[in-house]
Design a protein around this motif. Structure first.
Motif, PDB file in Angstrom:
ATOM      1  N   GLU A 127      42.563 -12.520  42.840  1.00 60.38           N
ATOM      2  CA  GLU A 127      43.035 -11.786  44.017  1.00 60.38           C
ATOM      3  C   GLU A 127      44.152 -10.804  43.669  1.00 60.38           C
ATOM      4  OE1 GLU A 127      44.917 -14.005  47.181  1.00 60.38           O
ATOM      5  OE2 GLU A 127      43.876 -12.797  48.680  1.00 60.38           O
ATOM      6  N   ALA A 128      45.070 -11.261  42.801  1.00 62.26           N
ATOM      7  CA  ALA A 128      46.170 -10.378  42.403  1.00 62.26           C
ATOM      8  C   ALA A 128      45.627  -9.149  41.666  1.00 62.26           C
ATOM      9  CB  ALA A 128      47.149 -11.140  41.524  1.00 62.26           C
ATOM     10  N   GLU A 130      42.703  -7.793  42.159  1.00 58.51           N
ATOM     11  CA  GLU A 130      42.067  -6.978  43.188  1.00 58.51           C
ATOM     12  C   GLU A 130      43.093  -6.066  43.873  1.00 58.51           C
ATOM     13  OE1 GLU A 130      39.542  -8.309  46.971  1.00 58.51           O
ATOM     14  OE2 GLU A 130      39.517  -9.748  45.316  1.00 58.51           O
ATOM     15  N   ILE A 131      44.313  -6.619  44.107  1.00 58.58           N
ATOM     16  CA  ILE A 131      45.344  -5.865  44.815  1.00 58.58           C
ATOM     17  C   ILE A 131      46.005  -4.831  43.907  1.00 58.58           C
ATOM     18  CG2 ILE A 131      47.598  -6.067  45.950  1.00 58.58           C
ATOM     19  CD1 ILE A 131      46.596  -8.941  46.761  1.00 58.58           C
ATOM     20  N   HIS A 132      46.374  -5.278  42.709  1.00 58.65           N
ATOM     21  CA  HIS A 132      47.178  -4.395  41.850  1.00 58.65           C
ATOM     22  C   HIS A 132      46.355  -3.551  40.877  1.00 58.65           C
ATOM     23  CE1 HIS A 132      50.905  -6.021  43.391  1.00 58.65           C
ATOM     24  NE2 HIS A 132      50.421  -7.239  43.235  1.00 58.65           N
TER      25      HIS A 132
ATOM     26  N   LYS B 229      51.936 -12.774  45.187  1.00 55.42           N
ATOM     27  CA  LYS B 229      50.887 -11.982  44.535  1.00 55.42           C
ATOM     28  C   LYS B 229      50.894 -10.549  45.027  1.00 55.42           C
ATOM     29  CE  LYS B 229      47.292 -15.330  44.661  1.00 55.42           C
ATOM     30  NZ  LYS B 229      45.865 -15.574  44.930  1.00 55.42           N
ATOM     31  N   GLY B 230      51.459 -10.338  46.240  1.00 57.76           N
ATOM     32  CA  GLY B 230      51.456  -9.002  46.814  1.00 57.76           C
ATOM     33  C   GLY B 230      50.384  -8.843  47.876  1.00 57.76           C
ATOM     34  N   VAL B 231      49.851  -9.975  48.372  1.00 61.42           N
ATOM     35  CA  VAL B 231      48.838  -9.921  49.418  1.00 61.42           C
ATOM     36  C   VAL B 231      49.499  -9.437  50.717  1.00 61.42           C
ATOM     37  CG1 VAL B 231      47.210 -11.316  50.744  1.00 61.42           C
ATOM     38  CG2 VAL B 231      47.608 -11.832  48.338  1.00 61.42           C
ATOM     39  N   ARG B 235      46.167  -9.712  55.348  1.00 58.33           N
ATOM     40  CA  ARG B 235      45.227 -10.445  54.509  1.00 58.33           C
ATOM     41  C   ARG B 235      45.631 -11.912  54.371  1.00 58.33           C
ATOM     42  NH1 ARG B 235      41.607  -8.922  49.533  1.00 58.33           N
ATOM     43  NH2 ARG B 235      41.481 -10.993  48.637  1.00 58.33           N
TER      44      ARG B 235
END
Lengths: 273, 324
Positions: A127-128, A130-132, B229-231, B235
């Motif tokens: 997921e991280a 995917e974001i960064h 994580k920066g979500v 989300r």
């Protein structure tokens, strides 16, 4: 108060924290008026250089976890300044701060609660990315996740499993892989081994040290186990009731503690005499 | 999985047996069948007519065990009734002589026409509202939402019905205030008001419940991990929190599914909708034991099926739970 940062003196610093305060108001009564204030962190200053490990010790409730959390905005900052590579990031809007989350990561204390039970290991680590790293396609992302799992001593086929299928030590490895995914420069390790068996603690500590060597990481290593913190750290800060009571290199703190609290803390360490 | 299901279904047998014993005792031991016959046939009925009525329904047989000489022990009311129910031979109404299976088939349609749309709208609205209030948590909007929910759940359904009938039907005369007539698309005009009111009546409690479930999740450690994580906050809510909160919500919702068929006792009565809820209320009123017995039997069966579905759903949505 001097608000000039130390970066002019030492431009190579990674992180500098000045007079950080995190105060929690205690509200009660019908109109929820502020009755008192808990000063979880009260005027804490320190800096971290690239590749360095700074230890932060203190008993439960001393505010050490809150320091770590405030750095990545998981706790609200009341006052003070945080500089990241000479930029003041304290009051950055969340949208801009998000890109910094790539550079500062955190490993959490609780290897059970900190992983979403409904997500597979592949999603938790991926997921991280995917974001960064939105430029990675699904295949590249999967390959990167497998590589990360390999790096922390897990198997690529673990990606399709869920957190509950792993032991505490394995879960902490997943947490480390998750933190590493975005290529951070600083990792805040919030008591990463305190929930683990002693034999597993050693494995995780060694893994963290190996990764530091390979990738040149900096750590803010938070703990209450003085032996573990000493083993990991270059420098140590001792925290009590929201304040840093003593700071210095490992050797001087352990051999000639100045502050009575540090002396008390060291005297409480069980030894095999 | 198969052995688990079989075991669960076998567990249902003693529970249903117990429910049927209690219903039977309440109707036949607490009040006598003769009193029932008198109420249905009228106070002036001749003793022969009453005897005839009892005989035709088997209500003149011994209650549980037949101890009469020459008779087999199981030739009793209770055994006969249990046998009939077990084979879904529902029999005939004590009051009207109508086939109960037919009465239920006819009653189920109006009930489902009201409950299914209310259920779907209610679920979607309360889920969205709960997520919205969690998203704006600790704000004035959130506080206002909670107060509104508590107010809505404190008002009984009768008040909604009376106010709704007055406002929409009496004041504006757009929609019928009462009645039900099943005839294709024009049935809809009879459904609108009951569906809206049935949805509204449950909304406050559900929004509040779902909001609490989501709030509990949002304080978990894995949410901190996601934030680190920066979500994005949206989300975090829609992927991490929703997925975990749905475990509790789905199980609550699934357990209520079988009851849709029974309908709403109060609402059907107020609107004169000939559904199963109305049927049950009338059966109790007229001492129609055959119908009450069947309603209780089907109701407890549906309840147990709901519980079974809940367990199956648990295993389906929560990776930590597997059938053992």
């Amino acid at each position: 108060m001097n608000t000039e940062s130390n970066f002019s003196k030492n431009p190579k610093l990674l992180l500098e924290v000045r007079e950080l305060c995190v105060h929690f108001p205690i509200r009660s009564g019908l109109l929820s008026s502020v009755q008192s204030v808990v000063k979880a962190v009260d005027g804490v200053s320190f800096e971290i250089a690239p590749g360095e490990t700074l230890g932060l010790v203190g008993e439960s409730g001393s505010g050490k976890t809150t320091v770590g959390r405030a750095l990545i905005r998981l706790a609200p900052i009341t006052s003070g300044d945080i500089f990241w590579k000479s930029d003041d990031i304290t009051r950055l809007p969340e949208s801009q701060f998000r890109s910094l989350r790539k550079e500062i990561q955190m490993i959490f204390q609780d290897p059970f609660g900190s992983l979403n039970p409904r997500l597979t290991i592949g999603s938790i680590v991926g997921e991280a990315l995917e974001i960064h790293f939105p430029e990675l396609n699904l295949k590249e992302r999967k390959a990167r996740v497998a590589e990360l799992l390999n790096q922390v001593g897990l198997l690529p086929e673990h990606t399709r499993r869920y957190p509950h299928e792993f032991s505490g030590g394995q879960r902490q490895r997943i947490g480390i892989a998750r933190a590493l995914a975005v290529h951070p420069q600083l990792i805040i390790c919030d008591e990463p081994v305190s929930a683990l068996d002693v034999s597993v603690q050693a494995q995780i500590i060694n893994l963290l040290q190996d990764l530091q060597e390979q990738m040149g990481l900096s750590y803010l290593f938070i703990g209450h186990d003085l032996g573990v913190v000493q083993h990991m750290s270059d420098r140590i800060m001792v925290m009590n009731e929201g304040k840093i009571v003593e700071a210095g290199d490992c050797k001087s703190i352990y051999q000639s503690p100045q502050h009575p609290y540090t002396q008390k803390l060291l005297a409480a360490v069980p030894t095999l005499a | 999985m198969a052995s688990y299901l079989i075991r669960r279904i076998l567990y249902m047998v003693p529970i249903i047996f117990g429910v049927m014993v209690i219903t039977f005792v309440l109707f036949f031991v607490v009040q006598s069948p003769t009193a029932m016959a008198k109420r249905i046939l009228g106070p002036k009925a001749k003793p022969e007519a009453i005897q005839n009525w009892l005989h035709n329904r088997g209500y003149d047989k011994p209650r549980f065990i037949n101890t009469q000489p020459g008779a087999t022990w199981w030739d009793s009311q209770f055994v006969h009734q249990m046998k009939a129910l077990a084979t879904f031979d529902l029999g005939y109404s004590d009051a009207t002589g109508e086939s109960i299976a037919r009465m239920f088939r006819q009653g189920a349609i109006p009930s489902l026409l009201i409950t299914v749309p209310s259920f779907i709208f209610g679920f979607l609205i309360s889920l969205s509202a709960a997520l919205f209030f969690v998203f704006v948590r600790d704000s004035r909007t959130d506080l206002f939402g909670v107060i509104l929910c508590v107010a809505m759940m404190s008002i009984p359904i009768q008040v909604y019905v009376i106010f709704g009938q007055w406002l929409i039907a009496v004041k504006t005369s757009y929609l019928p205030a009462f009645g039900f007539y099943l005839s294709g698309a024009s049935t809809i005009k009879f459904l609108v008001l009951p569906v809206i009111l049935y949805t509204l009546a449950d909304l406050g409690g559900e929004v509040r419940l779902y909001r609490t479930i989501f709030l509990e999740e949002i304080h978990q450690e894995y949410v901190k991990t996601a934030q680190a994580k920066g979500v994005s906050p949206a989300r975090v809510l829609f992927v991490h929190v929703l997925k975990n909160g749905m475990i509790s919500i789905i199980t609550l919702v699934v357990a209520s599914l079988p009851f849709l068929i029974i309908g709403s006792l109060v609402l059907e009565n107020f609107f004169g909708i000939p559904g199963l809820g109305n049927l049950t209320v009338n059966a109790i009123r007229t001492s129609d034991f055959a119908v009450v017995r069947t309603t209780v039997y089907l109701g407890s069966l549906l309840y147990l099926v709901g519980l079974l579905l809940t367990d199956i759903c648990y295993a389906a949505v929560d990776p930590r739970i597997r059938f053992q």
